[in-house]
Design a protein around this motif. Structure first.
Motif, PDB file in Angstrom:
ATOM      1  N   PRO A 391     -11.833 -14.487   3.165  1.00 29.06           N
ATOM      2  CA  PRO A 391     -10.724 -13.667   3.550  1.00 29.06           C
ATOM      3  C   PRO A 391     -10.826 -13.157   4.797  1.00 29.06           C
ATOM      4  CG  PRO A 391     -11.786 -12.613   1.848  1.00 29.06           C
ATOM      5  CD  PRO A 391     -12.606 -13.754   2.002  1.00 29.06           C
ATOM      6  N   PRO A 392      -9.592 -13.100   5.621  1.00 28.33           N
ATOM      7  CA  PRO A 392      -9.794 -12.061   6.765  1.00 28.33           C
ATOM      8  C   PRO A 392      -9.731 -10.633   6.517  1.00 28.33           C
ATOM      9  CG  PRO A 392      -7.463 -13.092   6.475  1.00 28.33           C
ATOM     10  CD  PRO A 392      -8.328 -13.390   5.299  1.00 28.33           C
ATOM     11  N   VAL A 393     -10.110  -9.817   7.647  1.00 32.90           N
ATOM     12  CA  VAL A 393      -9.865  -8.326   7.195  1.00 32.90           C
ATOM     13  C   VAL A 393      -8.539  -7.889   7.529  1.00 32.90           C
ATOM     14  CG1 VAL A 393     -12.264  -7.843   7.785  1.00 32.90           C
ATOM     15  CG2 VAL A 393     -10.755  -7.829   9.510  1.00 32.90           C
ATOM     16  N   ALA A 394      -7.749  -8.464   8.251  1.00 34.19           N
ATOM     17  CA  ALA A 394      -6.429  -8.211   8.597  1.00 34.19           C
ATOM     18  C   ALA A 394      -5.957  -9.227   9.247  1.00 34.19           C
ATOM     19  CB  ALA A 394      -6.468  -6.967   9.476  1.00 34.19           C
ATOM     20  N   GLY A 395      -4.540  -9.591   8.708  1.00 35.80           N
ATOM     21  CA  GLY A 395      -3.874 -10.489   9.543  1.00 35.80           C
ATOM     22  C   GLY A 395      -4.723 -11.796   9.480  1.00 35.80           C
ATOM     23  N   ASP A 396      -4.974 -12.432  10.528  1.00 35.74           N
ATOM     24  CA  ASP A 396      -5.701 -13.433  10.758  1.00 35.74           C
ATOM     25  C   ASP A 396      -7.195 -13.205  11.310  1.00 35.74           C
ATOM     26  OD1 ASP A 396      -4.875 -13.313  13.396  1.00 35.74           O
ATOM     27  OD2 ASP A 396      -4.607 -15.511  13.534  1.00 35.74           O
ATOM     28  N   TRP A 397      -7.474 -11.941  11.408  1.00 33.49           N
ATOM     29  CA  TRP A 397      -8.693 -11.466  11.723  1.00 33.49           C
ATOM     30  C   TRP A 397      -9.995 -11.605  11.067  1.00 33.49           C
ATOM     31  CZ3 TRP A 397      -9.275 -10.470  17.015  1.00 33.49           C
ATOM     32  CH2 TRP A 397      -7.900 -10.214  17.741  1.00 33.49           C
ATOM     33  N   LEU A 398     -11.019 -12.076  11.288  1.00 39.52           N
ATOM     34  CA  LEU A 398     -12.338 -12.274  10.612  1.00 39.52           C
ATOM     35  C   LEU A 398     -13.262 -11.465  11.313  1.00 39.52           C
ATOM     36  CD1 LEU A 398     -12.622 -16.115  10.431  1.00 39.52           C
ATOM     37  CD2 LEU A 398     -11.623 -14.676   8.614  1.00 39.52           C
ATOM     38  N   ALA A 399     -13.979 -10.623  10.657  1.00 45.06           N
ATOM     39  CA  ALA A 399     -15.216  -9.930  11.065  1.00 45.06           C
ATOM     40  C   ALA A 399     -16.367 -10.195  10.556  1.00 45.06           C
ATOM     41  CB  ALA A 399     -14.724  -8.395  10.948  1.00 45.06           C
ATOM     42  N   ASP A 400     -17.455  -9.789  11.410  1.00 47.03           N
ATOM     43  CA  ASP A 400     -18.836  -9.700  10.821  1.00 47.03           C
ATOM     44  C   ASP A 400     -18.802  -8.693  10.044  1.00 47.03           C
ATOM     45  OD1 ASP A 400     -21.628 -10.105  10.832  1.00 47.03           O
ATOM     46  OD2 ASP A 400     -21.854  -8.440  12.145  1.00 47.03           O
ATOM     47  N   PRO A 401     -19.482  -8.931   8.667  1.00 47.65           N
ATOM     48  CA  PRO A 401     -19.599  -7.616   7.876  1.00 47.65           C
ATOM     49  C   PRO A 401     -20.084  -6.355   8.307  1.00 47.65           C
ATOM     50  CG  PRO A 401     -20.091  -9.787   6.798  1.00 47.65           C
ATOM     51  CD  PRO A 401     -20.031 -10.169   8.155  1.00 47.65           C
ATOM     52  N   ALA A 402     -21.226  -6.487   9.038  1.00 45.75           N
ATOM     53  CA  ALA A 402     -22.019  -5.483   9.392  1.00 45.75           C
ATOM     54  C   ALA A 402     -21.151  -4.600  10.549  1.00 45.75           C
ATOM     55  CB  ALA A 402     -23.427  -5.847  10.273  1.00 45.75           C
ATOM     56  N   HIS A 403     -20.761  -5.317  11.454  1.00 54.47           N
ATOM     57  CA  HIS A 403     -19.773  -4.742  12.436  1.00 54.47           C
ATOM     58  C   HIS A 403     -18.649  -4.065  11.853  1.00 54.47           C
ATOM     59  CE1 HIS A 403     -18.047  -4.286  16.465  1.00 54.47           C
ATOM     60  NE2 HIS A 403     -16.767  -5.002  16.007  1.00 54.47           N
ATOM     61  N   TRP A 404     -17.900  -4.779  10.828  1.00 54.72           N
ATOM     62  CA  TRP A 404     -16.778  -3.985  10.226  1.00 54.72           C
ATOM     63  C   TRP A 404     -17.056  -2.734   9.504  1.00 54.72           C
ATOM     64  CZ3 TRP A 404     -11.967  -4.501  10.962  1.00 54.72           C
ATOM     65  CH2 TRP A 404     -11.065  -4.287  10.075  1.00 54.72           C
ATOM     66  N   ARG A 405     -18.308  -2.573   8.928  1.00 52.54           N
ATOM     67  CA  ARG A 405     -18.826  -1.386   8.372  1.00 52.54           C
ATOM     68  C   ARG A 405     -18.995  -0.661   9.395  1.00 52.54           C
ATOM     69  NH1 ARG A 405     -21.585  -4.789   4.790  1.00 52.54           N
ATOM     70  NH2 ARG A 405     -23.620  -4.611   5.901  1.00 52.54           N
ATOM     71  N   ALA A 406     -19.548  -0.965  10.517  1.00 50.59           N
ATOM     72  CA  ALA A 406     -20.060   0.175  11.576  1.00 50.59           C
ATOM     73  C   ALA A 406     -18.652   0.580  12.117  1.00 50.59           C
ATOM     74  CB  ALA A 406     -20.683  -0.658  12.719  1.00 50.59           C
ATOM     75  N   LEU A 407     -17.385  -0.108  12.039  1.00 58.77           N
ATOM     76  CA  LEU A 407     -16.331   0.279  12.724  1.00 58.77           C
ATOM     77  C   LEU A 407     -15.788   1.309  11.672  1.00 58.77           C
ATOM     78  CD1 LEU A 407     -14.758  -3.015  13.960  1.00 58.77           C
ATOM     79  CD2 LEU A 407     -15.151  -0.962  15.407  1.00 58.77           C
ATOM     80  N   GLY A 408     -16.030   0.962  10.455  1.00 63.84           N
ATOM     81  CA  GLY A 408     -15.490   1.896   9.603  1.00 63.84           C
ATOM     82  C   GLY A 408     -16.210   3.286   9.759  1.00 63.84           C
ATOM     83  N   ALA A 409     -17.200   3.437  10.090  1.00 74.13           N
ATOM     84  CA  ALA A 409     -17.989   4.538  10.014  1.00 74.13           C
ATOM     85  C   ALA A 409     -17.644   5.372  11.505  1.00 74.13           C
ATOM     86  CB  ALA A 409     -19.555   4.558  10.093  1.00 74.13           C
ATOM     87  N   ARG A 410     -17.268   4.651  12.424  1.00 72.25           N
ATOM     88  CA  ARG A 410     -16.958   5.038  13.637  1.00 72.25           C
ATOM     89  C   ARG A 410     -15.464   5.460  13.514  1.00 72.25           C
ATOM     90  NH1 ARG A 410     -16.955   0.949  18.449  1.00 72.25           N
ATOM     91  NH2 ARG A 410     -15.854   2.744  19.300  1.00 72.25           N
ATOM     92  N   LEU A 411     -14.551   5.083  12.866  1.00 74.89           N
ATOM     93  CA  LEU A 411     -13.413   5.447  12.563  1.00 74.89           C
ATOM     94  C   LEU A 411     -13.199   6.625  11.991  1.00 74.89           C
ATOM     95  CD1 LEU A 411     -10.369   4.319  12.501  1.00 74.89           C
ATOM     96  CD2 LEU A 411     -10.755   4.029   9.971  1.00 74.89           C
ATOM     97  N   THR A 412     -14.096   7.006  10.969  1.00 76.06           N
ATOM     98  CA  THR A 412     -14.239   8.214  10.269  1.00 76.06           C
ATOM     99  C   THR A 412     -14.519   9.391  11.179  1.00 76.06           C
ATOM    100  OG1 THR A 412     -14.890   7.185   8.276  1.00 76.06           O
ATOM    101  CG2 THR A 412     -15.443   9.633   8.389  1.00 76.06           C
ATOM    102  N   ASP A 413     -15.563   8.948  12.228  1.00 72.95           N
ATOM    103  CA  ASP A 413     -16.025   9.999  13.257  1.00 72.95           C
ATOM    104  C   ASP A 413     -14.837  10.226  14.062  1.00 72.95           C
ATOM    105  OD1 ASP A 413     -18.456   9.755  11.944  1.00 72.95           O
ATOM    106  OD2 ASP A 413     -19.348   8.606  13.502  1.00 72.95           O
TER     107      ASP A 413
END
Ligand SMILES: Nc1nc2c(ncn2[C@@H]2O[C@H](COP(=O)(O)OP(=O)(O)OP(=O)(O)O)[C@@H](O)[C@H]2O)c(=O)[nH]1
Ligand SMILES: [Mg+2]
Length: 587
Positions: A391-413
């Motif tokens: 599955p995509p992470v949003a719309g038709d976007w695919l993400a590398d799982p590790a990159h996606w997790r890192a983005l989540g952490a950066r978002l919180t920051d």
């Protein structure tokens, strides 16, 4: 239908043999008949003893016409190699074989012809030896005479055995028909011909011309001289096009399923042949029916970057060849590794790129592309030849799982930082987060939100912080800081106690959506469920508990209740043998 290309030295009897097999003259031009020599590609076909049909693309043997030969062989992955018994192995026997080898052609047959003029034995032995050292390997060999007809029944039987081995075409593949001829028919307009290697053409189809991007419609189809409503690969096909004038389409162009190919001018490729460092700075790239001048930049010992003088619709894994037209030399075969390579601007970028390319083999690999590209649209990967699963992470976007997790952490920051910078504002505007994280689409920011982060009127707020008593909120914050980048590892029981998270505190955090409880004393951060489904969806289905545990990088203590929870939520299904499969991708 099957399609074979001929190959072999000038005057060794290719066209005569095709004529003897098919009753059709592949030399179409008056000049060819007058000079007794093939200049351009010829086409003929016949029924085999088994009932199947084989079509031949008959190529010229003269060294001047090697580019024409390559346009015929490019889209045809099987060859009939013809060697004259009297003259034996000759320079264009070798150059044609080198071309087949460079393109990775692995199906073929050897016909030693003119066997009425000389003992075919020596030519046959030599040709077999040369061929066996190439991608074709050991091939069947038949001695024939195109004039007396001797050996023709044996050759037909051998052709039947060869075509029975050819791989079945992918009928669901997008169409990429390399044009080898274009002409006009009075009253019908423009017609192009080619070898359809995959997919299906239908009258009325909308297609796209690679060279101009122009949309065209299929007005009529012919195959083997008969009008057809639909033609499946593999086939020789003539396509009558609506909406394009004859001078806008030529050999080397391609008819494409619209939107399914990426036109690229920059390629990173692996070479088989001359070492990268020995290549001249400019060569001609032959792929499909196209021949395009390219500039060559060596990267690794066997990897180079090619800058094409015009864009071509290429896919990862495509085979092509590089030739030095001045020296009549096939410099080597090419396997396309990347059709959208990164620019090499910084110092050391070329060396780093060479290291990346050393690990690629031209087999499209979704996980690898995601790892290298981090975030990419599904359609873009498909257009590179990568099969998209999961599955995509949003719309038709695919993400590398590790990159996606890192983005989540950066978002919180970033949300916390913005809160400190703008204490009076009710949260961060989504677009500010999008910019700070360098994301191309707002939908990605929204998809990254996990409790306690919430979206309210276009702004992101950390809602739970207010809803939880201070010590609990701080404890959850510590869990997030420690475990944010390993979302499937649960704090040990003693760690929970250290953090001050007893059953009551955990209960409050779970109710507020700040923690997820899998079992007593087993808690994860709330995004873990969706992330887990994403990881599991990429496993070969169905998968075992142990495969899931490894993919998630966790222990049975977490994996067992996590999977049970996913089962209950209907995201995974447990099969009778205890294996599982992913049912529904996360929202
Ligand atoms: N005796 C004899 N002559 C042959 C045979 N095959 C071809 N020839 C003759 O050899 C000459 C060349 O034959 P082609 O079939 O035109 O050779 P080709 O390989 O198609 O040549 P290019 O297309 O120019 O590369 C012609 O004069 C043919 O008649 C054969 O089996 N026996
Ligand atoms: Mg010929």
């Amino acid at each position: 239908m099957w399609v074979l290309a001929t190959a072999g030295h000038v005057d060794h009897g290719k066209s005569t043999l095709v004529r003897a097999l098919t009753g059709m003259d592949p030399d179409r031009w008056a000049e060819e008949r007058r000079r007794g020599m093939t200049i351009d590609l010829g086409f003929a076909w016949t029924a085999l003893p088994s009932g199947g049909t084989v079509a031949f693309v008959d190529v010229p043997g003269h060294e001047r016409f090697v580019p024409n030969m390559l346009a015929g062989v490019g889209p045809v992955p099987a060859a009939l190699i013809v060697v004259g018994a009297d003259e034996g192995w000759m320079p264009q026997s070798a150059e044609h074989l080198a071309a087949l080898d460079a393109l990775g052609v692995s199906y073929g047959l050897l016909a030693v012809t003119r066997a009425d003029l000389a003992d075919p034995g020596p030519a046959l032995a030599r040709a077999r030896k040369e061929i066996s050292a190439t991608s074709l390997g050991e091939v069947e060999a038949v001695a024939v005479s195109g004039v007396s007809g001797a050996g023709l029944p044996e050759l037909r039987a051998a052709l039947d055995r060869l075509v029975a081995r050819l791989p079945a075409p992918a009928l669901d593949a997008p169409v990429r028909l390399w044009v080898d001829r274009s002409f006009t028919i009075r009253g019908s307009g423009t017609v192009v011909t080619g070898t359809l290697g995959g997919g299906r053409l239908r009258v009325g189809d909308q297609l796209e011309l690679a060279a101009t991007g122009q949309q065209v419609r299929v007005r009529g189809l012919h195959s083997l001289n008969a009008a057809r409503v639909e033609v499946d690969a593999v086939a020789r096909v003539a396509v009558n096009l609506r909406g394009v004038s004859r001078d806008r389409v030529a050999r080397g162009d391609a008819l494409l399923s619209p939107g399914r190919f990426r036109l690229t001018e920059l390629l990173d490729v692996r070479l088989a042949g001359d070492p990268a460092a020995d290549l001249p700075a400019t060569l001609t790239l032959h792929v499909g029916s196209a021949a395009v001048p390219v500039r060559v930049r060596p990267l690794g010992p066997d990897t180079v970057r090619l800058r094409l003088s015009r864009p071509l619709p290429l896919l990862i894994g495509d085979r092509a060849l590089l030739r030095d037209p001045g020296r009549h030399h096939v410099a080597g075969g090419v396997t396309v590794l990347d059709v959208d390579p990164p620019p090499l601007r910084r110092r050391g970028a070329a060396v780093a790129r060479a290291a990346v390319l050393a690990g690629l083999d031209g087999r499209p690999d979704l996980a690898g592309e995601l790892r290298r590209r981090h975030l990419v649209r599904a359609g873009e990967l498909t257009r590179m030849g990568v099969r998209v699963a999961g599955p995509p992470v949003a719309g038709d976007w695919l993400a590398d799982p590790a990159h996606w997790r890192a983005l989540g952490a950066r978002l919180t920051d970033e949300v916390a930082r913005y809160g400190r910078e703008h204490p009076l504002e009710p949260g961060v505007p989504v677009d500010v987060l999008r910019q700070r994280l360098g994301l191309p689409d707002r939908a990605l920011v929204e998809a990254l939100l996990r409790p306690p982060l919430r979206l309210r009127s276009g702004r992101v707020t950390a809602a739970v912080a207010d809803a939880l008593p201070d010590p609990v909120a701080r404890a959850v914050e510590r869990v997030r800081a420690e475990y944010g980048d390993r979302p499937f590892q649960a704090p040990e029981a003693h760690r929970l106690i250290d953090l001050g998270l007893g059953p009551r505190e955990i209960g409050a955090a779970v109710r507020a959506g700040a923690l997820l409880r899998l079992a007593d004393n087993v808690v994860l951060l709330p995004g873990a469920l969706d992330d887990a489904v994403r990881v599991l969806a990429r496993l070969p289905q169905p998968f075992t508990l142990s495969a899931a545990r490894q993919a998630l990088g966790t222990t049975r203590r977490v994996a067992v209740p996590l999977l049970e929870l996913l089962d209950r939520r209907g995201a995974t299904r447990r099969l009778p043998d205890d294996a599982r499969e992913v049912v529904a991708p996360p929202r």
